[in-house]
Enzyme design. Structure first.
Site, PDB file in Angstrom:
ATOM      1  N   GLY A  67       0.847  -1.190   0.000  1.00 24.84           N
ATOM      2  CA  GLY A  67       0.000   0.000   0.000  1.00 24.84           C
ATOM      3  C   GLY A  67       0.876   1.231   0.000  1.00 24.84           C
ATOM      4  O   GLY A  67       2.065   1.146   0.295  1.00 24.84           O
ATOM      5  N   CYS A  94       5.198  -6.345   1.653  1.00 25.80           N
ATOM      6  CA  CYS A  94       5.578  -4.925   1.637  1.00 25.80           C
ATOM      7  C   CYS A  94       4.881  -4.166   2.784  1.00 25.80           C
ATOM      8  O   CYS A  94       5.186  -4.401   3.945  1.00 25.80           O
ATOM      9  CB  CYS A  94       5.291  -4.328   0.259  1.00 25.80           C
ATOM     10  SG  CYS A  94       6.162  -2.764   0.026  1.00 25.80           S
ATOM     11  N   TYR A  95       3.904  -3.311   2.460  1.00 23.01           N
ATOM     12  CA  TYR A  95       3.191  -2.599   3.530  1.00 23.01           C
ATOM     13  C   TYR A  95       2.598  -3.608   4.521  1.00 23.01           C
ATOM     14  O   TYR A  95       2.655  -3.411   5.737  1.00 23.01           O
ATOM     15  CB  TYR A  95       2.064  -1.761   2.918  1.00 23.01           C
ATOM     16  CG  TYR A  95       1.298  -0.934   3.936  1.00 23.01           C
ATOM     17  CD1 TYR A  95       1.728   0.345   4.264  1.00 23.01           C
ATOM     18  CD2 TYR A  95       0.161  -1.439   4.554  1.00 23.01           C
ATOM     19  CE1 TYR A  95       1.027   1.106   5.195  1.00 23.01           C
ATOM     20  CE2 TYR A  95      -0.536  -0.679   5.486  1.00 23.01           C
ATOM     21  CZ  TYR A  95      -0.104   0.595   5.796  1.00 23.01           C
ATOM     22  OH  TYR A  95      -0.796   1.340   6.725  1.00 23.01           O
ATOM     23  N   HIS A 181       7.952  -7.878  -3.502  1.00 25.84           N
ATOM     24  CA  HIS A 181       6.654  -8.242  -4.118  1.00 25.84           C
ATOM     25  C   HIS A 181       6.760  -9.555  -4.880  1.00 25.84           C
ATOM     26  O   HIS A 181       7.144  -9.546  -6.066  1.00 25.84           O
ATOM     27  CB  HIS A 181       6.214  -7.125  -5.069  1.00 25.84           C
ATOM     28  CG  HIS A 181       5.795  -5.883  -4.368  1.00 25.84           C
ATOM     29  ND1 HIS A 181       4.520  -5.690  -3.885  1.00 25.84           N
ATOM     30  CD2 HIS A 181       6.498  -4.782  -4.025  1.00 25.84           C
ATOM     31  CE1 HIS A 181       4.437  -4.514  -3.292  1.00 25.84           C
ATOM     32  NE2 HIS A 181       5.639  -3.944  -3.355  1.00 25.84           N
ATOM     33  N   GLU A 183       4.439 -11.186  -6.133  1.00 28.43           N
ATOM     34  CA  GLU A 183       3.371 -11.294  -7.131  1.00 28.43           C
ATOM     35  C   GLU A 183       3.759 -10.747  -8.499  1.00 28.43           C
ATOM     36  O   GLU A 183       3.127 -11.077  -9.497  1.00 28.43           O
ATOM     37  CB  GLU A 183       2.099 -10.587  -6.623  1.00 28.43           C
ATOM     38  CG  GLU A 183       2.164  -9.071  -6.507  1.00 28.43           C
ATOM     39  CD  GLU A 183       2.779  -8.555  -5.207  1.00 28.43           C
ATOM     40  OE1 GLU A 183       3.514  -9.319  -4.564  1.00 28.43           O
ATOM     41  OE2 GLU A 183       2.546  -7.387  -4.866  1.00 28.43           O
ATOM     42  N   ASP A 239     -16.702 -12.162 -22.557  1.00 24.37           N
ATOM     43  CA  ASP A 239     -17.417 -12.423 -21.301  1.00 24.37           C
ATOM     44  C   ASP A 239     -18.855 -12.906 -21.537  1.00 24.37           C
ATOM     45  O   ASP A 239     -19.278 -13.913 -20.968  1.00 24.37           O
ATOM     46  CB  ASP A 239     -17.421 -11.171 -20.419  1.00 24.37           C
ATOM     47  CG  ASP A 239     -16.005 -10.675 -20.136  1.00 24.37           C
ATOM     48  OD1 ASP A 239     -15.064 -11.470 -20.308  1.00 24.37           O
ATOM     49  OD2 ASP A 239     -15.840  -9.500 -19.776  1.00 24.37           O
ATOM     50  N   LYS A 382     -10.050 -12.410 -16.085  1.00 31.49           N
ATOM     51  CA  LYS A 382     -10.205 -12.564 -17.540  1.00 31.49           C
ATOM     52  C   LYS A 382      -9.545 -13.846 -18.067  1.00 31.49           C
ATOM     53  O   LYS A 382     -10.127 -14.559 -18.879  1.00 31.49           O
ATOM     54  CB  LYS A 382      -9.572 -11.348 -18.238  1.00 31.49           C
ATOM     55  CG  LYS A 382      -9.929 -11.220 -19.677  1.00 31.49           C
ATOM     56  CD  LYS A 382     -11.257 -10.542 -19.807  1.00 31.49           C
ATOM     57  CE  LYS A 382     -11.678 -10.301 -21.227  1.00 31.49           C
ATOM     58  NZ  LYS A 382     -12.953  -9.564 -21.269  1.00 31.49           N
TER      59      LYS A 382
END
Ligand code: XMP
Length: 536
Positions: A67, A94-95, A181, A183, A239, A382
């Site tokens: 964040g 992180c945060y 991070h 991710e 979609d 997605k």
């Protein structure tokens, strides 16, 4: 009309869920996606979510995101100490890592050296987080605060030259804190670390798979719909097409799909949609195609202002759909192709939500007589929607279709829309896409990797400019076609994709020779900002 919130197929689908608590980090959705890549179901919640609600969800693990704030500042996003005392494994990133330390009695302060970018990290491979990870590994750092003292009971399991605590753990309590991070893909072994957390520390078995998603969704849709009738507005986009495929498998002819051909689709697109979902296609459903081309062109005649054009196209869609719905009569459910990022970005999921509202989530149509809304893809990202589409047997060219705006070619024709202009842009666009696709395939074959210039979105638009040219011995006064090709991750910013000149030349030659009414081809190299991707 009794409108409940969308039917989520998740409940019951996966009894193992990891939750991501969002502190406003820019990578929140990425964290959830990476977890799902480990076949573990994952949802994003704001840090404001009540602890009782979190307990009721019985997550198998909790991940705290990064964040933008400093956790020691007054009014900074926080969490209760109780979160770390539930016996549920927690991973702070992180945060989130700094907050965990602060709340549990460590210390966080401004770092003497700000770390940003790819950084060499030394990890202790005996940590459960780093099982199988190289001792020296590249990670993505982005922080100006640092953990200056770890909380009691923790010990350090990674550091960098500038950061004494790049990771810390308290395995007894299953608490883990990572300063970098995992991710983002720049963290070379990040996916392995997240896998180690969710599949190792949290003991998730990995039951989240698209085949089981389809199977379970079908069961739940049948249970919810019973013998009711469902109406879906099918646009031919990914979609709504996947939603149609799923609903068709679940309830067959209890589903009616209305496909409005507004005459602003790409070349042959209307027929392609009909070939898949119409009476000769593979799906069992009622398919209604409304050929509203003339009606749209009539409404758009003489209109040049972009917003007015968009408004007319949107409103006309509602009118056409409404008329069809009236013919069908009352239905029990209105289905929508809402997907998870729509939910998160609309403020119903994590923290970043307030950014934009989404038409699929907030604004329920009140012009159709239905009792409830059903959103079978509400929990999917997605790429998962695409996998589900393949699972359902939808053709690849439909599943991997590039984004196409609702107002269609209406916003790719600058100025007034006419049938003639639609034909010009359809033909030019078809040639352009064909040649770019062909070149991308041949590059991939030759190099064994995707072409670095392969655009994420590319199309032809028709400028409102006519200019003098010469063809044969004749003077011409024709339109200029503009080619657009962008590389983008989130469609919020974009760079021009560097399509090889030879490809552009082929496209130019073909357009000039094959499309009447065009004597110039321009290539738009603008990035976004300042240019948007579409022209209007
Ligand atoms: P812009 O032009 O805003 O486009 O840079 C960003 C992305 O959004 C798509 N787009 C739309 N999609 N309805 C849609 O469903 C719209 O009105 C619309 N306008 C733009 C555009 O194709 C690009 O992918």
């Amino acid at each position: 009309m009794d409108i409940k919130s969308g039917c989520s197929v998740e409940q019951g689908l996966s009894n193992e869920k990891v939750i991501v608590i969002d502190f406003g980090g820019q990578y929140n959705q990425l964290v959830a996606r990476r977890v799902r890549e480990c076949n573990v179901y994952c949802e994003i919640y704001s840090y404001r979510t009540d602890i009782e609600q979190i307990k009721a969800m019985k997550p198998k693990g909790i991940i705290l995101t990064g964040g933008p704030n400093s956790c020691y500042e007054e009014n900074a996003p926080a969490c209760t100490k109780e979160l770390f005392e539930l016996g549920i494994p927690v991973l702070g990133l992180c945060y989130g890592a700094q907050l965990m330390m602060l709340v549990l009695g460590g210390n966080v302060e401004k770092a003497p050296v700000r770390e940003y970018g790819k950084t060499q990290v030394h990890v202790d491979p005996s940590s459960p987080l780093f099982a199988g990870v190289e001792q020296e590994t590249v990670c993505w750092m982005s922080h100006f605060d640092y953990i200056s003292r770890i909380a009691p009971g923790f010990f350090t399991v990674a550091h960098t030259d500038n950061c004494p605590v790049a990771a810390a753990q308290c395995p007894d309590k299953k608490l883990y804190a990572i300063q970098f991070h995992p991710e983002v893909l720049h963290t070379v072994e990040g996916t392995k670390m997240l896998y180690n957390f969710v599949r190792g520390v949290c003991s998730c078995g990995g039951t989240w798979r698209m085949d089981s998603f389809v199977e379970e969704s079908v069961r739940q849709i049948r249970e919810k719909v019973g013998d009711g009738k469902v109406l879906l507005a099918l646009s031919g986009g990914v979609d709504s097409s996947v939603a149609a495929g799923l609903l068709s498998r679940a309830i067959g002819r209890q589903l009616t799909c209305v496909f409005v051909d507004h005459g602003l689709l790409r070349k042959n697109e209307g027929d392609e949609v009909e070939a898949v979902f119409g009476p000769d296609g593979d799906f069992d459903l009622n398919f209604i195609r409304v050929n509203a081309q003339e009606r749209y062109y009539g409404k758009l005649a003489g209109v040049t202002e972009p917003e007015t054009k968009r408004k007319i196209i949107g409103e006309e869609f509602i009118r056409v759909f409404e008329e069809e719905a009236k013919k069908i009569g009352a239905v029990d459910f209105l289905a929508q192709g809402t997907i998870y990022p729509d939910v998160v970005e609309s403020g119903l999921g994590g923290e970043s939500a307030v950014i934009k509202s989404h038409h699929n989530v907030g604004g329920l149509p009140d012009y159709v007589d239905f009792k409830e809304i059903i959103e079978p893809l509400r929990d999917l990202f997605k790429d998962e929607v695409r996998k589900a589409g393949l699972e359902l047997g939808l053709p690849e060219q439909l599943v991997f279709r590039q984004p196409f705006p609702g107002p269609g070619l209406g916003i790719r024709i600058i100025g007034e829309v006419t049938a003639e202009k639609v034909h010009i842009v359809q033909d030019a666009d078809a040639i352009y896409r064909e040649e770019v696709d062909k070149a991308a395939v041949s590059y991939a074959k030759e190099h064994g990797a995707a072409a670095p210039w392969r655009p994420d979105q590319y199309f032809a638009a028709l400028t409102n400019m006519r200019s003098v040219g010469v063809m044969g011995d004749e003077r011409t006064y024709d339109y200029a076609v503009a080619l657009r090709a962008v590389k983008t991750v989130d469609f919020m910013t974009a760079e021009c994709a560097e399509i090889p000149f030879a490809v552009l030349q082929t496209v130019m030659n073909r357009i000039i020779n094959e499309v009447r009414g065009v004597n110039r081809v321009l290539f738009d190299i603008s990035s976004k900002p300042p240019g948007t991707i579409e022209f209007e």
